[in-house]
Design an enzyme around this catalytic site. Structure first.
Site, PDB file in Angstrom:
ATOM      1  N   GLU A  99      -0.864   7.808   4.085  1.00 49.07           N
ATOM      2  CA  GLU A  99      -0.385   6.738   3.163  1.00 49.07           C
ATOM      3  C   GLU A  99       0.614   7.286   1.942  1.00 49.07           C
ATOM      4  O   GLU A  99       0.298   8.502   1.776  1.00 49.07           O
ATOM      5  CB  GLU A  99      -1.903   6.304   2.469  1.00 49.07           C
ATOM      6  CG  GLU A  99      -1.583   5.281   1.459  1.00 49.07           C
ATOM      7  CD  GLU A  99      -1.013   3.991   1.741  1.00 49.07           C
ATOM      8  OE1 GLU A  99       0.273   3.819   2.403  1.00 49.07           O
ATOM      9  OE2 GLU A  99      -1.476   2.997   1.328  1.00 49.07           O
ATOM     10  N   ASP A 100       1.162   6.308   1.325  1.00 50.64           N
ATOM     11  CA  ASP A 100       2.036   6.793   0.193  1.00 50.64           C
ATOM     12  C   ASP A 100       1.160   7.108  -0.920  1.00 50.64           C
ATOM     13  O   ASP A 100       0.972   8.050  -1.540  1.00 50.64           O
ATOM     14  CB  ASP A 100       3.194   5.831  -0.058  1.00 50.64           C
ATOM     15  CG  ASP A 100       2.915   4.273  -0.346  1.00 50.64           C
ATOM     16  OD1 ASP A 100       1.309   4.071  -0.181  1.00 50.64           O
ATOM     17  OD2 ASP A 100       3.655   3.584  -0.471  1.00 50.64           O
ATOM     18  N   ASP A 103      -4.028   3.433  -5.141  1.00 52.47           N
ATOM     19  CA  ASP A 103      -4.096   2.826  -6.359  1.00 52.47           C
ATOM     20  C   ASP A 103      -5.415   2.572  -6.810  1.00 52.47           C
ATOM     21  O   ASP A 103      -6.158   2.881  -7.032  1.00 52.47           O
ATOM     22  CB  ASP A 103      -3.027   1.960  -6.606  1.00 52.47           C
ATOM     23  CG  ASP A 103      -2.699   1.096  -7.964  1.00 52.47           C
ATOM     24  OD1 ASP A 103      -3.130   2.043  -8.902  1.00 52.47           O
ATOM     25  OD2 ASP A 103      -1.923   0.286  -8.183  1.00 52.47           O
ATOM     26  N   ARG A 165      13.358   3.776  -2.378  1.00 46.64           N
ATOM     27  CA  ARG A 165      12.398   4.297  -1.380  1.00 46.64           C
ATOM     28  C   ARG A 165      13.301   5.613  -1.159  1.00 46.64           C
ATOM     29  O   ARG A 165      12.748   6.284  -0.545  1.00 46.64           O
ATOM     30  CB  ARG A 165      12.406   3.371  -0.201  1.00 46.64           C
ATOM     31  CG  ARG A 165      11.683   2.152  -0.374  1.00 46.64           C
ATOM     32  CD  ARG A 165      10.996   1.743   0.921  1.00 46.64           C
ATOM     33  NE  ARG A 165      10.612   0.527   0.806  1.00 46.64           N
ATOM     34  CZ  ARG A 165       9.174   0.389   0.616  1.00 46.64           C
ATOM     35  NH1 ARG A 165       8.262   1.061   0.526  1.00 46.64           N
ATOM     36  NH2 ARG A 165       8.834  -1.031   0.683  1.00 46.64           N
TER      37      ARG A 165
END
Ligand code: IMP
Ligand code: MG
Length: 176
Positions: A99-100, A103, A165
């Protein structure tokens, strides 16, 4: 489109390289003799996942998911759906979600629950960034690359309204 966006460099490309190297070494050691299935969470993790994957000495397979989280503005909420699922079965597989950024935790909490129900052999999470400030649900990030307290980050796969991105480094974005 916002006209007053201030970008501040937070993590440079060389530092990302160094950390992804270290992470790949851990994954290589932990999955020795196994064939993990990397599940890249689109779109944000595409660059991180590609860089991690090319450093693996263990054989690995790759699949992709895309999650839609419903929320107001830039904060996600508890509601999430898989708008693109993996194309392979994961029962019995050694699944490593890539995953990036984690949060609030809602998205990964949702995906981990969804995948756990399919009875993988093992299930772990790698995240480029573990961002703690707004965490709402507990999510264990097994392999964090960077831990940050706050800020909205873009670059190296991360976007703001689909922008930034493709940047090789990570920036914090202040919207004026
Ligand atoms: P969650 O709040 O943990 O559910 O994160 C949901 C998604 O919001 C992440 O997978 C990212 O795609 C996006 N997101 C959260 N924080 C940031 C950020 O700082 N920059 C870019 N995207 C973010
Ligand atoms: Mg994401």
């Amino acid at each position: 489109m916002n006209v007053n966006c201030e970008l501040r460099s937070v993590i440079g490309a060389r530092e990302i390289d160094r950390k992804v190297d270290l992470l790949a070494k851990r994954v290589n050691a932990d999955y020795a003799g196994r064939v993990p299935l990397l599940v890249c969470v689109l779109k944000g993790a595409f660059m991180f996942c590609a860089d991690l994957a090319r450093r693996l000495s263990v054989e690995a397979e790759i699949d992709f998911v895309r999650i839609r989280s419903y929320g107001a503005g830039d904060v996600s909420s508890g509601r999430a759906v898989l708008v693109k699922d993996v194309e392979c079965g994961i029962a019995g597989r050694d699944v490593l979600i890539v995953e990036d950024i984690v949060d609030t935790g809602f998205s990964m909490n949702f995906l981990l629950d969804e995948f756990a129900a399919r009875k993988p052999g093992s299930l772990r999470l790698a995240a480029l960034i573990d961002k703690r400030e707004r965490r709402q649900v507990e999510v264990n990030v097994d392999y964090p690359c960077f831990t940050v307290d706050q800020g909205f980050l873009v670059g190296y796969g991360l976007d703001y309204a689909e922008r930034y991105r493709t940047s090789p480094g990570i920036f914090s974005l202040k919207i004026g």
